[in-house]
Write an enzyme that holds these catalytic residues in place. Structure first.
Site, PDB file in Angstrom:
ATOM      1  N   ARG A  18       1.170  -1.243   0.021  1.00  0.00           N
ATOM      2  CA  ARG A  18      -0.069   0.182  -0.171  1.00  0.00           C
ATOM      3  C   ARG A  18       0.835   0.954   0.402  1.00  0.00           C
ATOM      4  NH1 ARG A  18      -2.388  -2.488  -2.184  1.00  0.00           N
ATOM      5  NH2 ARG A  18      -4.798  -3.913  -1.212  1.00  0.00           N
ATOM      6  N   CYS A  19      -0.390   2.454  -0.356  1.00  0.00           N
ATOM      7  CA  CYS A  19       0.943   3.128  -0.748  1.00  0.00           C
ATOM      8  C   CYS A  19       1.537   4.015   0.294  1.00  0.00           C
ATOM      9  CB  CYS A  19       0.661   4.617  -0.918  1.00  0.00           C
ATOM     10  SG  CYS A  19       0.723   6.695  -1.420  1.00  0.00           S
ATOM     11  N   PRO A  20       2.942   4.284   0.578  1.00  0.00           N
ATOM     12  CA  PRO A  20       4.494   4.958  -0.668  1.00  0.00           C
ATOM     13  C   PRO A  20       4.457   3.721  -0.848  1.00  0.00           C
ATOM     14  CG  PRO A  20       4.542   5.724   1.593  1.00  0.00           C
ATOM     15  CD  PRO A  20       3.486   5.033   1.968  1.00  0.00           C
ATOM     16  N   ASP A  45      -2.813  -1.665  -5.201  1.00  0.00           N
ATOM     17  CA  ASP A  45      -3.562  -0.369  -4.941  1.00  0.00           C
ATOM     18  C   ASP A  45      -3.827   0.900  -5.195  1.00  0.00           C
ATOM     19  OD1 ASP A  45      -3.654   1.333  -3.193  1.00  0.00           O
ATOM     20  OD2 ASP A  45      -1.591   1.431  -2.243  1.00  0.00           O
TER      21      ASP A  45
END
Length: 81
Positions: A18-20, A45
């Protein structure tokens, strides 16, 4: 018809991240590539649909192709413009 994604020089599996994290991994991988080499990025994502194209613009790489209709998403990046 040629599958551009199958011709990538390298592949980065960012599934489950997931981000980042996906963009951080792309940045680290691209740093060790030669100009003109291609990287296939596979991610799930939804934020990558915005982040990967943005990364390419900001870092002056070419986003050759992308498939973002359904996950897993695929992006083909070429290092350098």
């Amino acid at each position: 018809m040629t599958d551009l994604f199958a011709q990538a020089d390298q592949t980065l599996d960012a599934l489950g991240l997931r981000c980042p994290e996906p963009v951080m991994m792309v940045r680290k991988t691209v740093r060790h590539m030669d100009n003109g080499e291609t990287l296939l990025i596979i991610a799930d994502d939804p934020a990558t649909t915005r982040d990967i194209p943005g990364f390419c613009r900001f870092m002056e790489h070419t986003l050759v192709a992308q498939e973002t209709d359904t996950a897993p998403y695929r992006y083909l990046l070429r290092k350098g413009v």
